[in-house]
Write a protein that holds these residues in place. Structure first.
Motif, short mmCIF file in Angstrom:
data_model
loop_
_atom_site.label_atom_id
_atom_site.label_comp_id
_atom_site.label_asym_id
_atom_site.label_seq_id
_atom_site.Cartn_x
_atom_site.Cartn_y
_atom_site.Cartn_z
N SER A 73 35.57 47.76 34.81
CA SER A 73 36.77 46.94 34.77
C SER A 73 36.88 46.16 36.06
N ALA A 74 37.71 45.13 36.01
CA ALA A 74 37.89 44.29 37.21
C ALA A 74 39.24 43.61 37.12
N THR A 97 29.26 49.34 43.47
CA THR A 97 30.07 49.19 44.70
C THR A 97 31.42 48.63 44.31
N THR A 98 32.44 49.16 44.92
CA THR A 98 33.80 48.72 44.60
C THR A 98 34.31 47.69 45.61
N ARG A 99 33.46 47.27 46.54
CA ARG A 99 33.91 46.28 47.54
C ARG A 99 34.07 44.93 46.87
N VAL A 100 35.07 44.19 47.28
CA VAL A 100 35.32 42.85 46.75
C VAL A 100 35.26 41.79 47.86
N ASP A 160 35.36 31.04 38.58
CA ASP A 160 36.58 31.74 39.04
C ASP A 160 37.04 32.80 38.04
N GLY A 161 36.76 32.60 36.75
CA GLY A 161 37.24 33.55 35.75
C GLY A 161 36.30 34.70 35.50
N THR A 162 35.11 34.71 36.13
CA THR A 162 34.12 35.76 35.89
C THR A 162 33.91 36.55 37.17
N PRO A 163 34.05 37.88 37.14
CA PRO A 163 33.80 38.68 38.34
C PRO A 163 32.32 38.72 38.66
N VAL A 164 31.95 38.34 39.90
CA VAL A 164 30.56 38.32 40.32
C VAL A 164 30.43 39.00 41.67
N GLN A 165 29.40 39.82 41.81
CA GLN A 165 29.05 40.44 43.08
C GLN A 165 27.55 40.19 43.35
N VAL A 166 27.25 39.93 44.64
CA VAL A 166 25.86 39.85 45.07
C VAL A 166 25.65 40.92 46.13
N VAL A 177 27.23 40.91 49.80
CA VAL A 177 27.00 39.70 50.60
C VAL A 177 27.72 38.50 50.01
N ALA A 178 28.16 38.57 48.72
CA ALA A 178 28.91 37.46 48.13
C ALA A 178 29.69 38.01 46.96
N ALA A 179 30.84 37.38 46.63
CA ALA A 179 31.69 37.83 45.52
C ALA A 179 32.56 36.67 45.07
N SER A 180 33.07 36.77 43.86
CA SER A 180 33.98 35.76 43.32
C SER A 180 35.21 35.68 44.20
N PRO A 181 35.71 34.46 44.46
CA PRO A 181 36.83 34.31 45.41
C PRO A 181 38.11 34.99 44.94
N ASP A 182 38.34 35.08 43.66
CA ASP A 182 39.60 35.67 43.15
C ASP A 182 39.44 37.12 42.75
N LEU A 183 38.32 37.73 43.08
CA LEU A 183 38.08 39.13 42.71
C LEU A 183 38.91 40.05 43.57
N GLU A 184 39.77 40.87 42.95
CA GLU A 184 40.67 41.75 43.67
C GLU A 184 40.26 43.23 43.55
N ARG A 185 39.67 43.61 42.43
CA ARG A 185 39.26 45.00 42.25
C ARG A 185 38.14 45.02 41.23
N ILE A 186 37.20 45.98 41.39
CA ILE A 186 36.07 46.06 40.46
C ILE A 186 35.56 47.50 40.42
N SER A 187 35.06 47.91 39.25
CA SER A 187 34.44 49.23 39.10
C SER A 187 33.35 49.12 38.05
N GLY A 188 32.34 50.00 38.20
CA GLY A 188 31.26 50.02 37.22
C GLY A 188 30.03 49.25 37.63
N THR A 189 30.00 48.72 38.88
CA THR A 189 28.83 47.94 39.33
C THR A 189 28.05 48.63 40.44
#
Length: 474
Positions: A146-147, A99-102, A71-77, A85-97
């Motif tokens: 950042s996330a 795709t910015t979709r959460v 939960d404390g680590t931002p993850v995107q698949v 196709v998958a992301a951390s449940p508490d992820l609200e915003r992300i940049s630098g990966t």
């Protein structure tokens, strides 16, 4: 300000402070760069572990909604088409990966069950070495971004790991490692340096000022004493010598040696003036007496005596003038001359002199001054010889030696240096009429030294005195 930095202490303190400041800035920058690099590497390693942990689950066939995501680590698949196709449940915003979709795509669940079509969709993969189904790529790509997770926004170091899931195709797992520790540590270190550096520089400046002041204290004592010596003109005074073995102690010793030489020079000049005045007084008084008697009684005029006193006065004035020029540092000319021929010319008309030479002996120097040396040596020999004088000129390696030997009583060993002093006459030559003013040998040695040579005296083979003049051959 100019007076302040005109001080050696101030310049030394400023220089030391600047050097230390540059060194501290360079060292501080290196420390900060190294600290940041290490902490960023640690965040990257943490992110890579998290990404590979998710990749292992995907390679094992775990469905997207069943993935164990921290939960404390931002993850995107992300799949091969860039669809989340998958992301951390508490992820609200992300940049630098990339795709910015959460929020995962609604069709991700159907793809997660496996349709077997993933193997046929790898045609778009440009990897030179395609992964086998169930294989995780050994390579990891890192990016910074950042996330916002559960309302907290931080900077992250993201790691991207590819995994071939077979039925679901090629997936990329993005996981982040927080850079908060790196930022906090760098900020703390920077604050400490900004606080400590000025204090350290102030200590360096103060210590340098005190040490330099203590080291230069004897120099100020030397300066003060020299100023007082200059004001009092008392050459017998000396500057204080510190009980050290450093440059300042050597400066003090050299200064005292210079003062000693100056004192000796002043005393020598004082004696010279006194002796010259004394020597001039006698012929002048004698000449005046004769002129006064002649004025009152012309029949008693001693013309020969007046001429003799005048000639003696003329010779003495010429000697004094030559000594003054030598003392002023007059250098001889560099003309070449044959010392053997000069010896023959100077001995002409002297019945007691025999000249012996072995050919030309050229030297460089002033013909008139060297002729004066020869004349003075021959005059001295004539005053003391009994029957004969031998004048020898010969080459001796890179030197030319000229010897004047007589068969008189010679010079006692204790007086062989004293006779070269000015106005010195030994007991048997104290008569001013016969012995001169005592300047001839002093002039001869001064001229010899000005020509880079020497003039010494020793016992002659016949028992008299042998004066040897040695000059560099031309």
């Amino acid at each position: 300000m100019s007076r302040l930095f005109g001080s050696v202490r101030a310049r030394a303190a400023l220089g030391a402070t600047l050097v230390v400041a540059v060194a501290l800035v360079a060292a501080g920058a290196a420390v900060l760069v190294s600290l940041r690099s290490n902490l960023v590497d640690q965040a990257g390693a943490k992110a890579e572990r998290a990404a590979r942990n998710v990749a292992v689950q995907l390679a094992a066939g775990e469905s997207y909604d069943a993935l164990d995501l921290d939960d404390g680590t931002p993850v995107q698949v992300v799949d091969a088409d860039g669809v989340l196709v998958a992301a951390s449940p508490d992820l609200e915003r992300i940049s630098g990966t990339g795709t910015t979709r959460v929020t995962p795509s609604p069709s991700a669940d159907s793809r997660g069950t496996g349709t077997g079509q993933g193997d046929d969709d790898d045609d778009d993969d440009d990897d030179d070495t395609p992964l086998e189904p169930g294989e995780i790529s050994p390579d990891t790509d890192f990016t910074d971004g950042s996330a916002t997770v559960d309302g907290t926004t931080e900077d992250y170091r993201f790691a991207a790991v590819e995994v071939d899931t077979g039925d679901r195709g090629l997936l990329t797992v993005h996981a982040g490692g927080s850079l908060d520790a790196e930022q906090s540590a760098v900020s703390t270190a920077t604050t400490g340096m900004l606080t400590g550096f000025p204090l350290l520089l102030a200590v360096v400046a103060g210590v340098t000022w005190l040490v330099t002041r203590r080291a230069l204290g004897p120099v100020e004592g030397i300066r003060r004493e020299m100023a007082e010596i200059t004001a009092s003109e008392d050459m017998s005074r000396r500057v204080p010598e510190p009980d050290t073995h450093d440059e300042i102690a050597r400066l003090a010793r050299t200064t005292n040696e210079t003062l000693g030489a100056l004192e000796a020079s002043v005393e020598r000049q004082r004696r010279f003036v006194a002796d010259a005045s004394h020597e001039l007084r006698s012929p002048i008084a004698s000449l005046r007496t004769q002129l006064e008697v002649a004025a009152a009684h012309p029949e008693f005029l001693d013309l020969d005596g007046a001429v003799a006193d005048t000639v003696r006065l003329q010779h003495l004035a010429a000697d004094l003038l030559l000594l003054a020029r030598l003392d002023a540092g007059e250098r001889p000319t560099g003309a070449r001359l044959d010392l053997a021929r000069l010896a023959v010319e100077e001995s002409a008309g002297r019945a007691l002199v025999t000249v012996e030479t072995d050919g030309p002996a050229e030297v460089s120097g002033s013909r008139s001054q060297l002729g004066r040396v020869l004349a003075n040596l021959l005059n001295n020999a004539e005053r003391h010889t009994r029957t004969a004088i031998t004048l020898t000129v010969r080459r001796d390696g890179d030197r030319v030696a000229l010897e004047v030997a007589d068969d008189g009583d010679g010079v006692p060993e204790a007086d062989r240096e004293r006779i070269f002093e000015r106005f010195v006459r030994l007991d048997e030559a104290r008569s001013r009429d016969d012995g001169g003013a005592g300047l001839g040998l002093a002039i001869a040695r001064d001229v010899a030294e000005r020509h880079g040579g020497t003039l010494t005296v020793r016992e002659a083979p016949a028992g008299g005195a042998l004066f040897e003049l040695r000059l560099p051959a031309a």
